[in-house]
Design a protein around this motif. Sequence first.
Motif, PDB file in Angstrom:
ATOM      1  N   ALA A   5       0.845  -1.197   0.000  1.00  0.00           N
ATOM      2  CA  ALA A   5       0.000   0.000   0.000  1.00  0.00           C
ATOM      3  C   ALA A   5       0.881   1.248   0.000  1.00  0.00           C
ATOM      4  CB  ALA A   5      -0.935   0.007   1.210  1.00  0.00           C
ATOM      5  N   PRO A   6       1.495   1.584  -1.136  1.00  0.00           N
ATOM      6  CA  PRO A   6       2.329   2.791  -1.205  1.00  0.00           C
ATOM      7  C   PRO A   6       1.536   4.022  -0.795  1.00  0.00           C
ATOM      8  CG  PRO A   6       2.599   1.446  -3.169  1.00  0.00           C
ATOM      9  CD  PRO A   6       1.452   0.859  -2.407  1.00  0.00           C
ATOM     10  N   ALA A   7       2.180   4.908  -0.092  1.00  0.00           N
ATOM     11  CA  ALA A   7       1.501   6.073   0.481  1.00  0.00           C
ATOM     12  C   ALA A   7       0.840   6.960  -0.567  1.00  0.00           C
ATOM     13  CB  ALA A   7       2.496   6.891   1.307  1.00  0.00           C
ATOM     14  N   ASP A   8       1.426   7.008  -1.766  1.00  0.00           N
ATOM     15  CA  ASP A   8       0.923   7.923  -2.798  1.00  0.00           C
ATOM     16  C   ASP A   8       0.068   7.225  -3.849  1.00  0.00           C
ATOM     17  OD1 ASP A   8       3.036   6.440  -3.751  1.00  0.00           O
ATOM     18  OD2 ASP A   8       3.825   8.035  -5.028  1.00  0.00           O
ATOM     19  N   LYS A   9      -0.415   6.005  -3.558  1.00  0.00           N
ATOM     20  CA  LYS A   9      -1.162   5.248  -4.544  1.00  0.00           C
ATOM     21  C   LYS A   9      -2.565   4.927  -4.048  1.00  0.00           C
ATOM     22  CE  LYS A   9       2.553   4.800  -7.154  1.00  0.00           C
ATOM     23  NZ  LYS A   9       2.693   5.452  -8.476  1.00  0.00           N
TER      24      LYS A   9
END
Length: 470
Positions: A336-340
Amino acid sequence: MRKYLTKNWKTLALVLGLFVLLPITIPLAQRAWKYLTGASYAPANITVDVSQTNGRVKRVWDGVAQGFEKLPDADFRLNQVASIVKPTGVRYVRIDHVFDGFDVISRGSDGRLAYNWTKLDNIIGDITAMGAKPFIALSYMPTAISKGDILDFPKNWGEWGQVVAATVSRYSRDYKGGIDGVIYEVWNEPDLFGGWKMGGSKNYVTLYATAANAANGVRGTKPFKIGGPATTGFYPAWVTGFYDKLDENVRIDFFSWHRYSSEVDFFVRDARTATEMMQTRIHKPQDLYITEWGINPERGAAYDGRWAAAHYLAVNRALMDSNIDLAFAFEIMDGAPADKGQFHGGWGMLTNPKYGAVAKKPRFKAWEMLAPISGDRLVLSGEGSYVTGVATRDANETIRVLLVNYDETGKHDEVVPYTMIGMLDGVYSVSETYLSGRVVNTSVTVVGGTYTRDISLNASDAVLLTMTRK
């Protein structure tokens, strides 16, 4: 002659260079011709003989891998997806980063190694809650014993052996009385993570032998397996190094590697080459595992779509006819990438719970299509260039046929003539479940032991046909 060579050396060098490149350029030209002209395309014309069996189904897809997709504010767990995964019938879940990601090993004030299994126990518990067993990649080097970072040598090889022995003791003996059948893999992608080689100063042979000897020395365990090397691809030099350089008394239960490619043939070629090379080097049966695989080594939109799902089915279909024992698709759950957002091209078959309700991506739905494929394998003929399949009959006499349409461009549509012969006459309930989401339920009457129809498969689609005699 000398004058001729002096005058024409550039031309001769060009000719020689072209000759050397022929093994590379010819296959590339053949592939280009295939895509531009369709010259090598063979349409499918599927026939299933219900009266003929061809052994038992080999469920190579019963293993799956999971990367260390830890969020910054929480321990890494699989508990929120365990109930979703369990119905697939998964038998093994592979995890890595066990020594650097779960805070297992530290050094006490007395200088001795200390172990805290709490976080690792939690994810092992998540795996068993799926009905599966753990496949533990013994990686990476604990900082408590490393000369430098997690990819470095241990300060003392004996302590690396201690860590491995403690892990085997924990999960094959002590954890809830020991888990029967745990598989231990020495390191993860050693050629990439740490630059280990078969020989030289940073020798994987030493890393492996120390771990295998330590594991084999643990007493009172349930049966387990240990092997490696889990390289980034299938490299023949690692086969020769693994079996020719290791002392014959060092225990090896399996050979493993990874493969990421859109070409199904690459997976089959790896398996065939491994089998041929090992036949001359081993004295007892060895398992073959592909312990990570996918359509592309990088994250990308393909992993959120149907093309990767069709690829997943096509590869598993192809590997059923190989000597591969398990092929661990990467991976169960997205990070869960922070910017995705929820669908960000992650490798996972399921989305991350961070985004709310877990969503099943097409690859997971493909896995669900494989879940009921078991029992006797029926004789299926007439597979084509793009449409392949497998047919089975289970203990309840239910017939299942899985057909998948996969090509590397993701653009091929096909109408497939489909015939079943050798059937008992009578009325059958027929269910067709498509990867694209369509479901068709009908009843048919079989007379003369034959059932025929045409099946339309759009690009990157698949269908599971289920037939039960009423």
